[in-house]
Write a protein that holds these residues in place. Structure first.
Motif, PDB file in Angstrom:
ATOM      1  N   ASN A 254       0.822  -1.215   0.000  1.00  0.00           N
ATOM      2  CA  ASN A 254       0.000   0.000   0.000  1.00  0.00           C
ATOM      3  C   ASN A 254       0.853   1.261   0.000  1.00  0.00           C
ATOM      4  N   CYS A 255       1.950   1.240   0.742  1.00  0.00           N
ATOM      5  CA  CYS A 255       2.785   2.438   0.866  1.00  0.00           C
ATOM      6  C   CYS A 255       3.722   2.638  -0.324  1.00  0.00           C
ATOM      7  N   THR A 256       3.918   1.614  -1.117  1.00  0.00           N
ATOM      8  CA  THR A 256       4.853   1.737  -2.246  1.00  0.00           C
ATOM      9  C   THR A 256       4.152   1.636  -3.596  1.00  0.00           C
ATOM     10  N   LYS A 257       2.817   1.645  -3.585  1.00  0.00           N
ATOM     11  CA  LYS A 257       2.054   1.465  -4.822  1.00  0.00           C
ATOM     12  C   LYS A 257       2.443   2.495  -5.881  1.00  0.00           C
ATOM     13  N   GLU A 258       2.666   3.728  -5.441  1.00  0.00           N
ATOM     14  CA  GLU A 258       3.009   4.790  -6.387  1.00  0.00           C
ATOM     15  C   GLU A 258       4.427   4.645  -6.926  1.00  0.00           C
ATOM     16  N   ASP A 259       5.248   3.870  -6.241  1.00  0.00           N
ATOM     17  CA  ASP A 259       6.647   3.695  -6.655  1.00  0.00           C
ATOM     18  C   ASP A 259       6.882   2.322  -7.279  1.00  0.00           C
ATOM     19  N   MET A 260       5.821   1.672  -7.759  1.00  0.00           N
ATOM     20  CA  MET A 260       5.942   0.301  -8.237  1.00  0.00           C
ATOM     21  C   MET A 260       6.885   0.176  -9.430  1.00  0.00           C
ATOM     22  N   LYS A 261       6.919   1.175 -10.303  1.00  0.00           N
ATOM     23  CA  LYS A 261       7.836   1.123 -11.439  1.00  0.00           C
ATOM     24  C   LYS A 261       9.281   1.055 -10.966  1.00  0.00           C
ATOM     25  N   THR A 262       9.558   1.748  -9.874  1.00  0.00           N
ATOM     26  CA  THR A 262      10.894   1.712  -9.285  1.00  0.00           C
ATOM     27  C   THR A 262      11.182   0.344  -8.686  1.00  0.00           C
ATOM     28  N   LEU A 263      10.228  -0.186  -7.941  1.00  0.00           N
ATOM     29  CA  LEU A 263      10.432  -1.466  -7.283  1.00  0.00           C
ATOM     30  C   LEU A 263      10.606  -2.603  -8.279  1.00  0.00           C
ATOM     31  N   GLN A 264       9.947  -2.505  -9.437  1.00  0.00           N
ATOM     32  CA  GLN A 264      10.029  -3.572 -10.427  1.00  0.00           C
ATOM     33  C   GLN A 264      11.452  -3.791 -10.926  1.00  0.00           C
ATOM     34  N   VAL A 265      12.223  -2.735 -11.046  1.00  0.00           N
ATOM     35  CA  VAL A 265      13.533  -2.843 -11.689  1.00  0.00           C
ATOM     36  C   VAL A 265      14.700  -2.717 -10.717  1.00  0.00           C
ATOM     37  N   ASP A 266      14.405  -2.540  -9.421  1.00  0.00           N
ATOM     38  CA  ASP A 266      15.480  -2.458  -8.433  1.00  0.00           C
ATOM     39  C   ASP A 266      15.828  -3.865  -7.949  1.00  0.00           C
ATOM     40  N   GLN A 267      17.094  -4.206  -7.943  1.00  0.00           N
ATOM     41  CA  GLN A 267      17.474  -5.575  -7.630  1.00  0.00           C
ATOM     42  C   GLN A 267      17.161  -5.974  -6.188  1.00  0.00           C
ATOM     43  N   TYR A 268      17.281  -5.035  -5.256  1.00  0.00           N
ATOM     44  CA  TYR A 268      17.050  -5.378  -3.856  1.00  0.00           C
ATOM     45  C   TYR A 268      15.562  -5.478  -3.534  1.00  0.00           C
ATOM     46  N   SER A 269      14.772  -4.555  -4.066  1.00  0.00           N
ATOM     47  CA  SER A 269      13.328  -4.647  -3.846  1.00  0.00           C
ATOM     48  C   SER A 269      12.760  -5.888  -4.521  1.00  0.00           C
ATOM     49  N   SER A 270      13.326  -6.260  -5.662  1.00  0.00           N
ATOM     50  CA  SER A 270      12.879  -7.465  -6.348  1.00  0.00           C
ATOM     51  C   SER A 270      13.056  -8.692  -5.459  1.00  0.00           C
ATOM     52  N   LEU A 271      14.180  -8.756  -4.752  1.00  0.00           N
ATOM     53  CA  LEU A 271      14.440  -9.890  -3.863  1.00  0.00           C
ATOM     54  C   LEU A 271      13.440  -9.931  -2.710  1.00  0.00           C
ATOM     55  N   VAL A 272      13.127  -8.762  -2.154  1.00  0.00           N
ATOM     56  CA  VAL A 272      12.147  -8.697  -1.061  1.00  0.00           C
ATOM     57  C   VAL A 272      10.779  -9.182  -1.549  1.00  0.00           C
ATOM     58  N   LEU A 273      10.362  -8.700  -2.712  1.00  0.00           N
ATOM     59  CA  LEU A 273       9.049  -9.062  -3.240  1.00  0.00           C
ATOM     60  C   LEU A 273       8.996 -10.542  -3.616  1.00  0.00           C
ATOM     61  N   GLN A 274      10.098 -11.078  -4.136  1.00  0.00           N
ATOM     62  CA  GLN A 274      10.139 -12.506  -4.436  1.00  0.00           C
ATOM     63  C   GLN A 274       9.939 -13.335  -3.174  1.00  0.00           C
ATOM     64  N   THR A 275      10.637 -12.946  -2.114  1.00  0.00           N
ATOM     65  CA  THR A 275      10.510 -13.670  -0.846  1.00  0.00           C
ATOM     66  C   THR A 275       9.079 -13.602  -0.331  1.00  0.00           C
ATOM     67  N   ALA A 276       8.477 -12.407  -0.384  1.00  0.00           N
ATOM     68  CA  ALA A 276       7.099 -12.245   0.097  1.00  0.00           C
ATOM     69  C   ALA A 276       6.136 -13.135  -0.688  1.00  0.00           C
ATOM     70  N   LEU A 277       6.296 -13.179  -2.009  1.00  0.00           N
ATOM     71  CA  LEU A 277       5.403 -13.990  -2.837  1.00  0.00           C
ATOM     72  C   LEU A 277       5.568 -15.482  -2.546  1.00  0.00           C
ATOM     73  N   LYS A 278       6.810 -15.919  -2.397  1.00  0.00           N
ATOM     74  CA  LYS A 278       7.046 -17.340  -2.108  1.00  0.00           C
ATOM     75  C   LYS A 278       6.433 -17.737  -0.766  1.00  0.00           C
ATOM     76  N   LEU A 279       6.528 -16.841   0.203  1.00  0.00           N
ATOM     77  CA  LEU A 279       5.977 -17.133   1.524  1.00  0.00           C
ATOM     78  C   LEU A 279       4.453 -17.153   1.504  1.00  0.00           C
ATOM     79  N   LEU A 280       3.863 -16.450   0.546  1.00  0.00           N
ATOM     80  CA  LEU A 280       2.396 -16.407   0.428  1.00  0.00           C
ATOM     81  C   LEU A 280       1.866 -17.451  -0.546  1.00  0.00           C
ATOM     82  N   ALA A 281       2.735 -18.295  -1.087  1.00  0.00           N
ATOM     83  CA  ALA A 281       2.309 -19.319  -2.041  1.00  0.00           C
ATOM     84  C   ALA A 281       1.193 -20.168  -1.436  1.00  0.00           C
TER      85      ALA A 281
END
Length: 715
Positions: A254-281
């Motif tokens: 919710n807090c980063t929705k406006e910055d999603m384009k940034t998060l998509q291509v940043d290597q560190y945020s990508s790792l965080v989001l990957q971990t979150a998705l795997k944990l929510l599988a």
């Protein structure tokens, strides 16, 4: 020596929690100096920087004495917890300065590792408001990680659950206020991933959730291993905090929705989001809300196809970025079926070949193919890629083709078309099929050769990893679909067969052929070409398995030829890791001392096999299951020993491989290593295997034992 609390001095300028009044967090560069917030962060409410004060000399001396005490090992177990608790009390109000001090932070880690739960939670609650700044510091991040690992040791204690949950809740509430800097920080992102794992109840250093063991990804895509996210690896789950996990992930989104384009291509945020998705599988309700946000749209628009085509085009284009392509792979892996279908039909349709052509984007397509659920979905994918095999090989995208073949095999669709398309891609209708297998074994060499019509076997060159895996997959198809491949491998010159058997990748192809649906006559036609070389192959780690497969495929005379060659090198072979197993399996000691008895036993075994399968209705046309069953039944009881040896062989493949290992792709994606695990996936019916072994336990398969075995299976 006992260390008590140091006499306190006034903490001028700090509030009751020990923090500089009216300031909040910002990242340091790990040396005590502060740097600017993440460059893409445009939030007007960006928080003010923390003022880091120097550690007072008296405090530094105190913690230095603590460190010396522990290093001298002059503290017994009972005193250790007390001293750690006293020292952490002394750290109150100075957590940030101490945790970010390059030297004292190490002492702080020791204290957090040795203190009791109350002191640990007290420390974390005391630094909750400043936790993001600690986590984003080079030294402070290690302190935060140690604190989480210490907490993880207490989560199984039901009495400790509430205090741990309350402590973590304080930290999570601070993080979700302004998570962007933390998510995009090289140190903070790792701490955040550990926090997510702690909330889920998985080990903090679990490689599955920290992006390690990439070999598993390819093994799953090629049907060699069940997905490690199926059931979220529940056997390794500990007590977790599901409500906190949901709160933390949804708050970050919710807090980063406006910055999603940034998060998509940043290597560190990508790792965080990957971990979150795997944990929510498996948590479809949460994923249905999160994934569309990550794609820059909402669920309703994605399902109805009403999202902005410009945004959709930008999203597809972003998939060519390394960070977002990694993220998309995980999205496709965990997406609920309805959402997967929407992404395929509304977002990715008509873009598959374009993405497949890209060094990073092709991994997205591999993931899409590997996680297709239905034949209809495979039909859509085949329409775009089915006639592009030659083009994809030419661009070095063999991983896409391997995934496509494996998916068709898994869903039992387009099998014949796959075999036909692959054969066409490496040859022409005017050529004989004898060249198919050699060209696939040396994929890169063949497709980089200018005049392909004059290409010949490149002696001494290493065989292609993906080419080997593709052929292994091909030989799992029904024999009527793979006749050109069978003809090709059985037509290879003897010296080429030997060279393939001596290469770990080629050996796996030979083993796959010997375990295939091909006729016994065709298999023996290949085996006889290795005659005279079984001894040298057996001494080689990977070749020993090929020798065993050849032995099982041979008739009595071939088996005796193999046994005699192994007997000649028995002393040398027994000194290798795999040698004792092979010598026991082939019963070489009996052959050496009682050759007539060995021949009788081998003949009895073969007769028992034939009688058993005739009795239970297995015909030659179903020889795939039969060959796998015979192989498993003839194995020694030291099955685990063989599996360990096979892992060593796989390691040699893993260390040399990426999913698409052409030079052009290495240049386009240097940091994206892909491991290859080419373990055999031999499925078998356990009940029948046991029956076969019981059936063979007798030296003579007389009628009475045969009927008894048959009756037991009926029961």
């Amino acid at each position: 020596m006992k260390m008590g609390k140091k006499a306190k001095k006034g903490n001028s300028g700090f509030d009751d929690n020990g923090y500089k009044k009216n300031v909040t967090s910002q990242v340091t560069d790990g040396t005590g100096k502060f740097k600017k917030s993440f460059k893409h962060h445009q939030n007007s409410d960006s928080q003010a920087p923390v003022i880091r004060k120097q550690v007072e000399p008296e405090t530094a001396k105190y913690f230095s004495e603590i460190a010396n005490l522990f290093e001298s090992q002059g503290v017994d177990v009972e005193e250790r917890s007390v001293i750690c608790g006293n020292a952490l009390e002394e750290a109150r109000g100075k957590e940030f300065e101490l945790a970010t001090d390059y030297i004292i932070s190490n002492t702080l880690q020791t204290l957090l590792d040795g203190c009791n739960l109350d002191n640990l939670c007290s420390f974390l609650r005391g630094c909750a408001n400043i936790f993001p700044a600690i986590a984003m510091d080079r030294s402070g991040s290690h302190v935060a990680e140690t604190a989480f690992k210490s907490l993880a040791r207490h989560v199984q204690d039901t009495e400790a659950y509430t205090i741990i949950e309350d402590t973590l809740k304080m930290i999570c509430k601070v993080i979700v206020v302004n998570p962007l800097d933390l998510i995009c920080n090289c140190y903070g992102s790792h701490v955040l991933r550990s926090l997510l794992c702690l909330c889920k109840g998985v080990p903090l250093d679990s490689p599955e959730f920290h992006g390690a063991k990439r070999s598993k990804v390819l093994a799953e895509r090629l049907n060699l291993k069940v997905s490690h996210l199926d059931g979220n690896d529940s056997q390794h789950l500990q007590q977790g905090f599901p409500s906190l996990l949901k709160f933390l992930v949804s708050g970050m989104m919710n807090c980063t929705k406006e910055d999603m384009k940034t998060l998509q291509v940043d290597q560190y945020s990508s790792l965080v989001l990957q971990t979150a998705l795997k944990l929510l599988a498996g948590n479809d309700q949460e994923l249905l809300h999160i994934i569309p946000v990550l794609l820059g749209c909402n669920k309703e628009n994605l399902a109805e196809g009403k999202f902005d085509m410009i945004v959709a085009g930008e999203t597809v284009e972003s998939m060519k970025e390394p960070a977002f392509s990694h993220l998309m792979e995980v999205i496709l892996e965990v997406a609920p079926e309805s959402l997967y279908n929407d992404m395929l039909t509304k977002l990715l349709k008509n873009s598959l070949f374009e993405l497949s052509s890209h060094p990073c984007g092709n991994f997205v397509v591999q993931a899409l193919i590997s996680h297709a659920r239905t034949k209809d979905q495979m039909e859509l994918i085949w329409e775009e890629l089915g006639l592009k095999f030659a083009d994809l090989f030419g661009m070095g995208r063999s991983g896409v083709i391997a995934s496509l073949i494996a998916a068709c095999q898994r869903l039992q669709t387009h099998e014949y078309k796959c075999c036909e398309a692959l054969a066409t891609a490496v040859g022409s209708k005017n050529e004989t099929s004898k060249f198919i297998v050699p060209r696939i074994l040396f994929l890169e060499s063949y497709f980089s050769y200018e005049d392909k019509s004059s290409w010949s076997w490149p002696g001494g060159a290493k065989m292609h990893v993906m080419g080997s895996l593709i052929l292994q997959a091909i030989f799992k198809f029904q024999s009527e679909w793979i006749q050109p491949y069978i003809l090709s491998i059985t037509s290879m010159d003897a010296e080429h067969v030997l060279e393939a058997a001596q290469d770990a990748r080629g050996a796996r192809v030979i083993e796959a052929f010997l375990a295939s649906d091909a006729s016994t006559k065709q298999k023996r036609r290949l085996v006889v070409k290795l005659r005279g070389h079984f001894g040298e192959l057996a001494i080689n780690l990977s070749g020993s398995f090929t020798v065993e497969r050849c032995f099982n495929a041979g008739n009595l005379s071939l088996r005796e030829a193999i046994a005699s060659e192994l007997l000649a090198v028995r002393t040398e072979l027994s000194k290798t890791k795999q040698g004792p197993h092979l010598l026991r399996t082939l019963d070489i000691d009996r052959y050496a001392t009682k050759p007539d008895q060995w021949r009788s036993k081998q003949a009895s075994k073969q007769s028992a096999y034939n009688e058993f399968f005739v009795a239970f209705g297995y015909s030659e046309s179903k020889s795939t299951k039969r060959n796998k069953l015979l192989y498993n039944a003839s194995m020694d009881t030291s099955e685990h020993e063989e599996l360990n040896i096979k892992k060593d062989i796989d390691g040699s493949l893993i260390s040399t491989s990426v999913v698409d290992d052409t030079s052009s792709e290495k240049k386009g994606r240097k940091k994206r290593k892909r491991d290859v695990a080419s373990e055999d996936a031999v499925g078998s019916n356990k009940a029948i295997e046991k029956a076969v072994k019981n059936f063979l336990s007798s030296s003579t398969p007389d009628k009475k034992r045969h009927n008894a075995s048959k009756q037991r299976l009926k029961i």
